[in-house]
Enzyme design. Structure first.
Site, PDB file in Angstrom:
ATOM      1  N   GLY A   1      69.002  -0.312  53.737  1.00 21.14           N
ATOM      2  CA  GLY A   1      69.298  -1.624  53.186  1.00 21.14           C
ATOM      3  C   GLY A   1      68.046  -2.373  52.769  1.00 21.14           C
ATOM      4  O   GLY A   1      67.288  -1.927  51.912  1.00 21.14           O
TER       5      GLY A   1
ATOM      6  N   GLY B   1      70.122  -0.301  60.630  1.00 16.17           N
ATOM      7  CA  GLY B   1      69.000  -0.168  61.543  1.00 16.17           C
ATOM      8  C   GLY B   1      67.959   0.866  61.154  1.00 16.17           C
ATOM      9  O   GLY B   1      67.000   1.076  61.895  1.00 16.17           O
TER      10      GLY B   1
ATOM     11  N   GLN C   1      80.014  -0.820  43.421  1.00 15.18           N
ATOM     12  CA  GLN C   1      80.800  -1.323  44.546  1.00 15.18           C
ATOM     13  C   GLN C   1      81.651  -2.487  44.076  1.00 15.18           C
ATOM     14  O   GLN C   1      81.151  -3.440  43.472  1.00 15.18           O
ATOM     15  CB  GLN C   1      79.926  -1.803  45.706  1.00 15.18           C
ATOM     16  CG  GLN C   1      80.812  -2.188  46.901  1.00 15.18           C
ATOM     17  CD  GLN C   1      80.058  -2.760  48.080  1.00 15.18           C
ATOM     18  OE1 GLN C   1      79.564  -3.876  48.026  1.00 15.18           O
ATOM     19  NE2 GLN C   1      79.976  -1.979  49.164  1.00 15.18           N
TER      20      GLN C   1
ATOM     21  N   PRO D   1      74.277  -1.472  48.702  1.00 14.48           N
ATOM     22  CA  PRO D   1      74.629  -2.595  47.823  1.00 14.48           C
ATOM     23  C   PRO D   1      74.307  -3.904  48.531  1.00 14.48           C
ATOM     24  O   PRO D   1      74.722  -4.121  49.672  1.00 14.48           O
ATOM     25  CB  PRO D   1      76.143  -2.423  47.620  1.00 14.48           C
ATOM     26  CG  PRO D   1      76.602  -1.672  48.837  1.00 14.48           C
ATOM     27  CD  PRO D   1      75.461  -0.794  49.234  1.00 14.48           C
TER      28      PRO D   1
ATOM     29  N   CYS E   1      81.648  -6.180  54.380  1.00 14.25           N
ATOM     30  CA  CYS E   1      80.944  -7.457  54.301  1.00 14.25           C
ATOM     31  C   CYS E   1      81.581  -8.477  55.237  1.00 14.25           C
ATOM     32  O   CYS E   1      82.783  -8.736  55.155  1.00 14.25           O
ATOM     33  CB  CYS E   1      80.955  -7.978  52.874  1.00 14.25           C
ATOM     34  SG  CYS E   1      80.094  -9.565  52.699  1.00 14.25           S
TER      35      CYS E   1
END
Length: 240
Positions: free
Chosen positions: A231, A210, A65, A10, A95
């Site tokens: 991501g 990563g 989410q 997300p 976050c």
């Protein structure tokens, strides 16, 4: 819904309906996540929910989410969202943005209160018909030991039906780093993730952080990861 080991994280202003439509054209099976939707937004916009929650049928499997730190609003928001038939509801506990973890008092800051997160996940689960999950970091500021991470997971699991955690294998630094820096500066500690697999065999853990190529996704799966979340590489490189 069958489990597929790859998902797209997300991302605010990134994983909107338009991007998810493109992502589904690239991959038929990857799990897609919405942008975070704040619980209060859902509650206060209940007459305009399609704007925030509607999605095309072909985006399944898809996870909503939500973010928030008010139990009543998290419960109300989940009940309203349940009508949209998402495949999972996820709570943002990762976050590091100042707007979220600071003024909003949710996101990564929630990791400092595992008791509350357990209650929140119990309330979310009680108001939906699908599995629930938590996306989190491996720690926050100086609360970054593996023991503290285990305490967080154990508390949430013991207080709720949560059996899926997405682990961003970096800690969050809430002061002094921007969200972009929090994605790069804190070191990755994949050893924490693989230790969770060993110590909580009844829980599913997805690895995040990563991982930017298909080869890295495949390597993580071969090393035993239950799942891998990609991501920004999924957006910039179409890694799915």
């Amino acid at each position: 819904m069958l489990w597929f080991p790859c998902s797209v994280a997300p991302m605010m202003d990134w994983t909107d309906n338009h991007y998810r439509t493109l992502a589904r054209l690239i991959s038929r099976h990857a799990w897609l996540y919405t942008e975070m939707v704040v619980a209060e937004t859902i509650v206060h916009q209940k007459d305009n929910l399609d704007r925030f929650l509607a999605f095309p049928e072909d985006q399944h499997p898809i996870v909503l989410q939500i973010g928030g730190s008010n139990l009543e609003n998290l419960a109300k928001a989940t009940k309203l969202a349940n009508a949209y038939s998402y495949d999972e509801i996820n709570l943002n506990c990762g976050c590091p943005s100042g707007k979220v973890a600071g003024h909003g008092c949710f996101g990564a800051r929630l990791m400092l209160d595992p008791e509350f997160v357990g209650d929140a996940m119990s309330a979310i689960a009680a108001n939906c018909d699908v599995p629930v999950s938590v996306k989190c970091r491996i720690g926050v500021d100086d609360h970054d030991s593996y023991e503290e991470l285990c305490e967080f997971v154990d508390k949430v699991v013991s207080k709720s039906p949560t059996r899926h955690f997405i682990i961003h294998a970096r800690k969050a630094l809430l002061n002094g780093l921007s969200p972009a820096e929090n994605r790069k500066v804190p070191p990755l500690k994949y050893e924490y993730y693989f230790a969770l697999l060993r110590d909580f065999p009844q829980v599913k853990f997805t690895l995040n952080g990563g991982i930017t190529t298909i080869d890295e996704v495949s390597l993580s799966i071969r090393q035993g990861a239950n799942g891998v979340m990609v991501g920004r590489a999924a957006y910039n490189k179409y890694v799915l």
